[in-house]
Design a protein around this motif. Sequence first.
Motif, PDB file in Angstrom:
ATOM      1  N   ALA A   1      48.257  41.427  58.516  1.00  0.00           N
ATOM      2  CA  ALA A   1      47.918  40.334  59.427  1.00  0.00           C
ATOM      3  C   ALA A   1      49.172  39.582  59.861  1.00  0.00           C
ATOM      4  O   ALA A   1      49.326  39.229  61.043  1.00  0.00           O
ATOM      5  CB  ALA A   1      46.937  39.381  58.757  1.00  0.00           C
ATOM      6  N   ALA A   2      50.080  39.341  58.932  1.00  0.00           N
ATOM      7  CA  ALA A   2      51.320  38.632  59.255  1.00  0.00           C
ATOM      8  C   ALA A   2      52.168  39.449  60.221  1.00  0.00           C
ATOM      9  O   ALA A   2      52.799  38.893  61.134  1.00  0.00           O
ATOM     10  CB  ALA A   2      52.096  38.331  57.977  1.00  0.00           C
ATOM     11  N   ASN A   3      52.183  40.753  60.051  1.00  0.00           N
ATOM     12  CA  ASN A   3      52.935  41.619  60.959  1.00  0.00           C
ATOM     13  C   ASN A   3      52.386  41.518  62.382  1.00  0.00           C
ATOM     14  O   ASN A   3      53.144  41.526  63.361  1.00  0.00           O
ATOM     15  CB  ASN A   3      52.890  43.065  60.481  1.00  0.00           C
ATOM     16  N   GLU A   4      51.076  41.437  62.496  1.00  0.00           N
ATOM     17  CA  GLU A   4      50.452  41.346  63.816  1.00  0.00           C
ATOM     18  C   GLU A   4      50.716  39.994  64.472  1.00  0.00           C
ATOM     19  O   GLU A   4      50.899  39.911  65.694  1.00  0.00           O
ATOM     20  CB  GLU A   4      48.939  41.578  63.710  1.00  0.00           C
ATOM     21  N   LEU A   5      50.725  38.931  63.680  1.00  0.00           N
ATOM     22  CA  LEU A   5      50.871  37.583  64.229  1.00  0.00           C
ATOM     23  C   LEU A   5      52.318  37.196  64.491  1.00  0.00           C
ATOM     24  O   LEU A   5      52.587  36.224  65.200  1.00  0.00           O
ATOM     25  CB  LEU A   5      50.245  36.558  63.267  1.00  0.00           C
ATOM     26  N   GLY A   6      53.252  37.930  63.923  1.00  0.00           N
ATOM     27  CA  GLY A   6      54.655  37.597  64.099  1.00  0.00           C
ATOM     28  C   GLY A   6      55.178  36.719  62.980  1.00  0.00           C
ATOM     29  O   GLY A   6      54.484  36.452  61.988  1.00  0.00           O
ATOM     30  N   SER A   7      56.403  36.241  63.128  1.00  0.00           N
ATOM     31  CA  SER A   7      57.054  35.464  62.068  1.00  0.00           C
ATOM     32  C   SER A   7      56.264  34.190  61.763  1.00  0.00           C
ATOM     33  O   SER A   7      55.944  33.421  62.680  1.00  0.00           O
ATOM     34  CB  SER A   7      58.472  35.086  62.491  1.00  0.00           C
ATOM     35  N   PRO A   8      55.973  33.934  60.502  1.00  0.00           N
ATOM     36  CA  PRO A   8      55.258  32.700  60.152  1.00  0.00           C
ATOM     37  C   PRO A   8      56.132  31.484  60.402  1.00  0.00           C
ATOM     38  O   PRO A   8      57.365  31.554  60.262  1.00  0.00           O
ATOM     39  CB  PRO A   8      54.963  32.886  58.660  1.00  0.00           C
TER      40      PRO A   8
ATOM     41  N   LEU B   1      45.748  33.476  60.413  1.00  0.00           N
ATOM     42  CA  LEU B   1      46.029  34.466  59.366  1.00  0.00           C
ATOM     43  C   LEU B   1      44.866  34.549  58.390  1.00  0.00           C
ATOM     44  O   LEU B   1      44.396  35.647  58.035  1.00  0.00           O
ATOM     45  CB  LEU B   1      47.314  34.080  58.635  1.00  0.00           C
ATOM     46  N   GLY B   2      44.381  33.394  57.950  1.00  0.00           N
ATOM     47  CA  GLY B   2      43.278  33.366  56.997  1.00  0.00           C
ATOM     48  C   GLY B   2      42.019  33.992  57.561  1.00  0.00           C
ATOM     49  O   GLY B   2      41.328  34.750  56.867  1.00  0.00           O
ATOM     50  N   ARG B   3      41.690  33.670  58.812  1.00  0.00           N
ATOM     51  CA  ARG B   3      40.482  34.236  59.419  1.00  0.00           C
ATOM     52  C   ARG B   3      40.578  35.757  59.506  1.00  0.00           C
ATOM     53  O   ARG B   3      39.592  36.467  59.259  1.00  0.00           O
ATOM     54  CB  ARG B   3      40.279  33.651  60.820  1.00  0.00           C
ATOM     55  N   ARG B   4      41.757  36.234  59.869  1.00  0.00           N
ATOM     56  CA  ARG B   4      41.924  37.681  60.004  1.00  0.00           C
ATOM     57  C   ARG B   4      41.768  38.378  58.657  1.00  0.00           C
ATOM     58  O   ARG B   4      41.045  39.377  58.542  1.00  0.00           O
ATOM     59  CB  ARG B   4      43.288  37.983  60.627  1.00  0.00           C
ATOM     60  N   VAL B   5      42.426  37.853  57.635  1.00  0.00           N
ATOM     61  CA  VAL B   5      42.356  38.485  56.317  1.00  0.00           C
ATOM     62  C   VAL B   5      40.938  38.418  55.757  1.00  0.00           C
ATOM     63  O   VAL B   5      40.408  39.418  55.249  1.00  0.00           O
ATOM     64  CB  VAL B   5      43.349  37.823  55.349  1.00  0.00           C
ATOM     65  N   CYS B   6      40.301  37.254  55.868  1.00  0.00           N
ATOM     66  CA  CYS B   6      38.941  37.109  55.347  1.00  0.00           C
ATOM     67  C   CYS B   6      37.966  38.005  56.101  1.00  0.00           C
ATOM     68  O   CYS B   6      37.037  38.564  55.503  1.00  0.00           O
ATOM     69  CB  CYS B   6      38.497  35.651  55.425  1.00  0.00           C
TER      70      CYS B   6
END
Length: 296
Positions: free
Chosen positions: A10-17, A64-69
Motif C-alpha cells: 500500500a505504501a508503495n502505491e501511495l508514494g513516500s509517506p 493507507l489504513g483503509r487500503r490495508v484493512c
Amino acid sequence: VATGRLVQLAANELGSPPAGFAFLALGSEGREEQTPGSDQDNAIVYADGANGNPDTVREWFLHLGRRVCGWLEETGVPPCVGGMMASNPRWCAPISEWQGMFGRWIGEPEPLELLHFQIFFDFRPVHGDRGLAATLRRSIAEHLRGEPPFFLHLARDALQRRLPPLFEGGILRDLLHAGSPLLDTKDALIPFVSFARLYALRHGVDATNTLARLEGLRERGVLKPGFHADITGAFTFLARVRLARQAASLQAGKKPDDLLDVRKLDREGTAMLRHAASQAVLIRKRISFDFLGSAL
C-alpha cells in the motif's frame, strides 16, 4: 508477516509517506495468538512534525489504513465490529496524540473504555519505524510507574468477567447431570490472557505474547516456577484445543467456531481440562488478593 507485506504494498502505491510511521497489530494479532476466526485489530502511529498540513498528513495515513484493512478483509480477515482499525481516524494519529490518549486512559480510566485498554496494550509493530512503537511503550511505562488507579480498574474488570459455566467452582460440572457439554474455548482463555497482561503491565514486562509475558513474570520472581508451569500448561492446552476446534470447523466447510464438546475429549484431555478450570479459578483468586486485598 502478511499484514506487514500488505502495508508495504500500500505504501508503495501511495508514494513516500509524509512522516515516519509504524503499523500496529493489536489484540490477538498483537499477542501473536490469532486464529482463523480472528478479526482485525490494528492502528497507525506516525511521527510528529511532518511537512504539510496536519489534516493532509492524517488523510494520507488514513488512506493507507483503509487500503490495508480492505485488503485484509478481501483475504478473509473480517473487520473489527468495534471499528478498532487503522481505517478509523481515532486510531490513526501522531505519536503525541497516542501518548496523550494512553496518559488519559491510565490517569482517569473509565470502566467503559477498559476494552480499549486491553486491546491497545497488546500493540506490536508489524511494519515501519519500530522506534516509534518503542517510544510509545516507554511513555506508557512512565505513566504506569506511579501505580495509578488503572490497575485496580483493570483487575476489577478481569474479575467481573465470569468464567465459562463448565469452569465455575474450579472443576468441570458432572456432564451427565447438569449443564451444557459445550465449552467456549475463547472464553476459557480470557482469564489467562487478562492475568498475564495485568501483571506484565504492573511489573514492567514489555512482551505482548501471553506465554512470553508469563515467562517474564517468572524471571522477575513474580510467579513461582510451579505456578508458572501450571498456568502455562493450562493456557497452552486450551489454545491447542481451540485451534483444533476451528480447524475441524473449516474442514467441515463451516466458519471457524470456538465451541468444544468436552464429551469428545479422551481421558487425558478431560484431566487437562479439569486442571485448566482449577487454574482459571486460582488466578482469579490471586488477582483479587493482590489488587483488592481479599480472596474471592
